[in-house]
Write a protein that holds these residues in place. Structure first.
Motif, short mmCIF file in Angstrom:
data_model
loop_
_atom_site.label_atom_id
_atom_site.label_comp_id
_atom_site.label_asym_id
_atom_site.label_seq_id
_atom_site.Cartn_x
_atom_site.Cartn_y
_atom_site.Cartn_z
N ALA A 1 0.83 -1.21 0.00
CA ALA A 1 0.00 0.00 0.00
C ALA A 1 0.87 1.25 0.00
CB ALA A 1 -0.92 0.00 1.22
N LEU A 2 1.92 1.26 0.81
CA LEU A 2 2.81 2.42 0.86
C LEU A 2 3.54 2.60 -0.46
CD1 LEU A 2 4.28 2.01 4.45
CD2 LEU A 2 2.70 3.77 3.68
N LYS A 3 3.98 1.50 -1.06
CA LYS A 3 4.66 1.59 -2.36
C LYS A 3 3.71 2.10 -3.44
CE LYS A 3 8.30 -1.87 -1.76
NZ LYS A 3 8.85 -3.16 -2.20
N SER A 4 2.42 1.85 -3.25
CA SER A 4 1.42 2.30 -4.22
C SER A 4 1.00 3.74 -3.96
CB SER A 4 0.19 1.38 -4.19
OG SER A 4 0.54 0.07 -4.58
N GLY A 5 1.58 4.34 -2.92
CA GLY A 5 1.33 5.76 -2.68
C GLY A 5 0.51 6.11 -1.46
N ALA B 1 12.22 5.41 3.77
CA ALA B 1 13.12 4.71 2.85
C ALA B 1 12.64 4.82 1.41
CB ALA B 1 13.24 3.24 3.25
N LEU B 2 11.31 4.77 1.23
CA LEU B 2 10.76 4.84 -0.12
C LEU B 2 10.91 6.23 -0.74
CD1 LEU B 2 7.49 2.75 0.34
CD2 LEU B 2 9.57 2.06 -0.86
N LEU B 3 11.01 7.25 0.11
CA LEU B 3 11.12 8.62 -0.38
C LEU B 3 12.55 9.00 -0.79
CD1 LEU B 3 8.73 10.57 2.03
CD2 LEU B 3 8.50 10.31 -0.44
N THR B 4 13.48 8.11 -0.56
CA THR B 4 14.87 8.40 -0.93
C THR B 4 15.48 7.23 -1.67
OG1 THR B 4 17.07 8.88 -0.07
CG2 THR B 4 15.64 7.58 1.33
N SER C 1 7.12 4.53 13.87
CA SER C 1 6.36 3.33 13.51
C SER C 1 6.98 2.70 12.28
CB SER C 1 4.90 3.69 13.21
OG SER C 1 4.82 4.50 12.05
N LEU C 2 6.59 1.45 12.02
CA LEU C 2 7.11 0.74 10.85
C LEU C 2 6.68 1.46 9.56
CD1 LEU C 2 8.53 -1.61 9.46
CD2 LEU C 2 6.39 -2.92 9.67
N SER C 3 5.42 1.92 9.52
CA SER C 3 4.94 2.59 8.31
C SER C 3 5.75 3.86 8.03
CB SER C 3 3.46 2.94 8.43
OG SER C 3 3.22 3.93 9.40
N GLU C 4 6.10 4.59 9.09
CA GLU C 4 6.89 5.80 8.91
C GLU C 4 8.29 5.46 8.41
OE1 GLU C 4 8.18 9.89 11.30
OE2 GLU C 4 7.51 8.13 12.44
N LEU C 5 8.87 4.39 8.96
CA LEU C 5 10.21 3.97 8.54
C LEU C 5 10.22 3.58 7.07
CD1 LEU C 5 13.14 3.19 9.29
CD2 LEU C 5 12.28 0.89 9.83
N LEU D 1 17.13 -2.84 6.77
CA LEU D 1 16.14 -1.89 6.29
C LEU D 1 15.63 -2.29 4.91
CD1 LEU D 1 14.51 0.66 6.55
CD2 LEU D 1 16.51 1.99 5.83
N ARG D 2 16.53 -2.78 4.05
CA ARG D 2 16.10 -3.24 2.72
C ARG D 2 15.09 -4.39 2.86
NH1 ARG D 2 21.71 -3.03 1.63
NH2 ARG D 2 22.28 -1.23 0.32
N GLY D 3 15.36 -5.27 3.80
CA GLY D 3 14.45 -6.40 4.02
C GLY D 3 13.08 -5.92 4.49
N LEU D 4 13.06 -4.93 5.38
CA LEU D 4 11.80 -4.39 5.88
C LEU D 4 11.02 -3.72 4.76
CD1 LEU D 4 13.03 -2.84 9.25
CD2 LEU D 4 11.69 -4.94 8.96
#
Length: 204
Positions: free
Chosen positions: A94-98, A197-200, A189-193, A151-154
């Motif tokens: 869901a996060l990767k989808s925006g 990572a996805l923003l950079t 939180s995990l979602s924030e983490l 972090l990559r694994g998460l």
């Protein structure tokens, strides 16, 4: 006084819809409810920008599919996804989808209000995006090589056990690295983490 930003609630569960209508309405938001993503999409052409809260598991059009259909308008309609269980891979998808955030059911009122408040703020914060990217990249640069591996694994949605197996370390060690990463990235939180990572591209 400016008109409050609209919040659009999409859930096929009437109890959840009514609960969110009452909660968000009492907090001063203009709230509109829909029993399906299709009903929301039919109204979309006539809507101005606003926050969206959608269940992820719905018949016909799921929350993930809605995110995909809304890609061109996510800046106008930040979407918060509700998930019925702690399904980390689904939340990461869901996060990767925006998605702006994800919330696990059963949820607490304060969690929803905080997420909606953050999503509404996103509507007026786009000019700060570049500085956030730089900040997150600097935090990632401060991680050790092994912490970046974890972090990559998460971000990939892997469990602690899977990450441990891939890195040939114990799950307990993964938990320790994960805790260190949360502290260094200043993530609550995990979602924030994952979002950081996805923003950079700092993990490349």
């Amino acid at each position: 006084m400016a008109e409050p930003v609209a919040v659009h609630v999409i859930d096929d569960d009437e109890v959840i819809r009514e609960m969110l209508l009452a909660l968000l309405g009492a907090a001063g938001h203009r709230v509109h409810a829909y029993e399906s993503a299709q009903a929301f999409l039919e109204r979309l052409p006539a809507l101005s920008s606003g926050c969206v809260i959608t269940d992820v598991q719905m018949p016909d059009i799921t929350g993930i599919e809605l995110l995909r259909r809304m890609q061109a308008r996510l800046a106008e309609f930040p979407i918060i996804v509700l998930t019925g269980n702690a399904d980390v891979p689904l939340a990461v998808e869901a996060l990767k989808s925006g998605a702006a955030d994800f919330i696990e059911k059963p949820f607490e009122s304060v969690t929803v209000l905080k997420a909606v408040g953050s999503a509404v703020e996103r509507l007026s914060r786009t000019s700060e995006q570049e500085s956030r990217h730089t900040d997150y990249a600097q935090r990632i640069a401060g991680l050790t090589a092994r912490e970046r591996d974890v972090l990559r694994g998460l971000v990939a949605g892997s469990s602690n056990k899977t990450i441990a197996r891939e890195l040939d370390i114990s799950p307990r060690t993964v938990e320790n690295y994960r805790a260190n990463v949360m502290v260094k990235m200043q993530a609550s939180s995990l979602s924030e983490l994952v979002r950081m990572a996805l923003l950079t591209e700092g993990l490349a």
